[in-house]
Scaffold this motif. Sequence first.
Motif, PDB file in Angstrom:
ATOM      1  N   LEU A   4      34.133  40.905  40.786  1.00 23.53           N
ATOM      2  CA  LEU A   4      35.172  41.940  40.836  1.00 23.53           C
ATOM      3  C   LEU A   4      34.964  42.786  42.083  1.00 23.53           C
ATOM      4  O   LEU A   4      33.836  43.073  42.465  1.00 23.53           O
ATOM      5  N   LYS A   5      36.081  43.191  42.677  1.00 19.38           N
ATOM      6  CA  LYS A   5      36.004  44.008  43.888  1.00 19.38           C
ATOM      7  C   LYS A   5      36.958  45.185  43.776  1.00 19.38           C
ATOM      8  O   LYS A   5      38.047  45.063  43.204  1.00 19.38           O
ATOM      9  N   VAL A   6      36.571  46.305  44.339  1.00 17.08           N
ATOM     10  CA  VAL A   6      37.456  47.458  44.414  1.00 17.08           C
ATOM     11  C   VAL A   6      38.693  47.063  45.214  1.00 17.08           C
ATOM     12  O   VAL A   6      38.584  46.411  46.257  1.00 17.08           O
ATOM     13  N   GLY A   7      39.858  47.394  44.693  1.00 16.60           N
ATOM     14  CA  GLY A   7      41.116  47.045  45.343  1.00 16.60           C
ATOM     15  C   GLY A   7      41.761  45.791  44.781  1.00 16.60           C
ATOM     16  O   GLY A   7      42.911  45.488  45.085  1.00 16.60           O
ATOM     17  N   SER A   8      41.029  45.042  43.951  1.00 23.26           N
ATOM     18  CA  SER A   8      41.578  43.834  43.338  1.00 23.26           C
ATOM     19  C   SER A   8      42.479  44.195  42.165  1.00 23.26           C
ATOM     20  O   SER A   8      42.260  45.183  41.475  1.00 23.26           O
ATOM     21  N   VAL A   9      43.465  43.346  41.929  1.00 20.99           N
ATOM     22  CA  VAL A   9      44.310  43.459  40.742  1.00 20.99           C
ATOM     23  C   VAL A   9      43.925  42.310  39.830  1.00 20.99           C
ATOM     24  O   VAL A   9      43.967  41.145  40.234  1.00 20.99           O
ATOM     25  N   VAL A  10      43.495  42.643  38.605  1.00 21.58           N
ATOM     26  CA  VAL A  10      43.023  41.638  37.659  1.00 21.58           C
ATOM     27  C   VAL A  10      43.731  41.816  36.317  1.00 21.58           C
ATOM     28  O   VAL A  10      44.264  42.879  36.019  1.00 21.58           O
ATOM     29  N   GLU A  11      43.691  40.766  35.514  1.00 20.52           N
ATOM     30  CA  GLU A  11      44.303  40.830  34.189  1.00 20.52           C
ATOM     31  C   GLU A  11      43.264  41.276  33.172  1.00 20.52           C
ATOM     32  O   GLU A  11      42.097  40.893  33.245  1.00 20.52           O
ATOM     33  N   GLY A  12      43.707  42.082  32.219  1.00 23.31           N
ATOM     34  CA  GLY A  12      42.839  42.538  31.149  1.00 23.31           C
ATOM     35  C   GLY A  12      43.638  42.743  29.879  1.00 23.31           C
ATOM     36  O   GLY A  12      44.844  42.527  29.855  1.00 23.31           O
ATOM     37  N   ILE A  61      41.632  47.791  40.310  1.00 24.73           N
ATOM     38  CA  ILE A  61      40.270  48.313  40.217  1.00 24.73           C
ATOM     39  C   ILE A  61      40.058  49.359  41.306  1.00 24.73           C
ATOM     40  O   ILE A  61      40.177  49.066  42.493  1.00 24.73           O
ATOM     41  N   LYS A  62      39.735  50.587  40.897  1.00 23.09           N
ATOM     42  CA  LYS A  62      39.507  51.685  41.839  1.00 23.09           C
ATOM     43  C   LYS A  62      38.029  51.932  42.086  1.00 23.09           C
ATOM     44  O   LYS A  62      37.638  52.311  43.187  1.00 23.09           O
ATOM     45  N   CYS A  71      34.588  50.076  34.772  1.00 18.44           N
ATOM     46  CA  CYS A  71      35.491  50.229  35.919  1.00 18.44           C
ATOM     47  C   CYS A  71      36.398  51.427  35.726  1.00 18.44           C
ATOM     48  O   CYS A  71      36.728  51.800  34.599  1.00 18.44           O
ATOM     49  N   VAL A  72      36.798  52.001  36.841  1.00 13.96           N
ATOM     50  CA  VAL A  72      37.879  52.981  36.862  1.00 13.96           C
ATOM     51  C   VAL A  72      39.103  52.207  37.314  1.00 13.96           C
ATOM     52  O   VAL A  72      39.077  51.541  38.357  1.00 13.96           O
ATOM     53  N   LEU A  73      40.171  52.268  36.523  1.00 16.98           N
ATOM     54  CA  LEU A  73      41.340  51.433  36.746  1.00 16.98           C
ATOM     55  C   LEU A  73      42.605  52.251  36.940  1.00 16.98           C
ATOM     56  O   LEU A  73      42.651  53.437  36.609  1.00 16.98           O
TER      57      LEU A  73
END
Length: 116
Positions: A4-12, A61-62, A71-73
Amino acid sequence: MDDLKVGSVVEGVVTGIQDYGFFVNINNTYTGLVHISEISNRYVTDINKYVNIGEHIYVLIKEIDYNNKRCVLSIKDINYRPNAEHKIRETLHGFATLKEQLPLWIDAKIKELDKK
């Protein structure tokens, strides 16, 4: 899933809703909070109008705490619903209807323009 990386958009998956925000589980590994201030650019009165428990959503992901798997999202500036109403859905007919109708529409428009 330490990729996971800051700035990525992921599904949850939304796992809980509180007055201050909602929680999201990412790949059964990370837990994140979308604070109420990260839901919309407008004033949010009811978080339940945005998400439901068990709903699959996309989050930005912030911040990431790799040690605690937290994570802060945010969903504020992204299309967070993967099956949004405005998306084009493929049908079994594909472009067949367009292929059949387009010549008729063109002929009708030509006739209309000839009358002018």
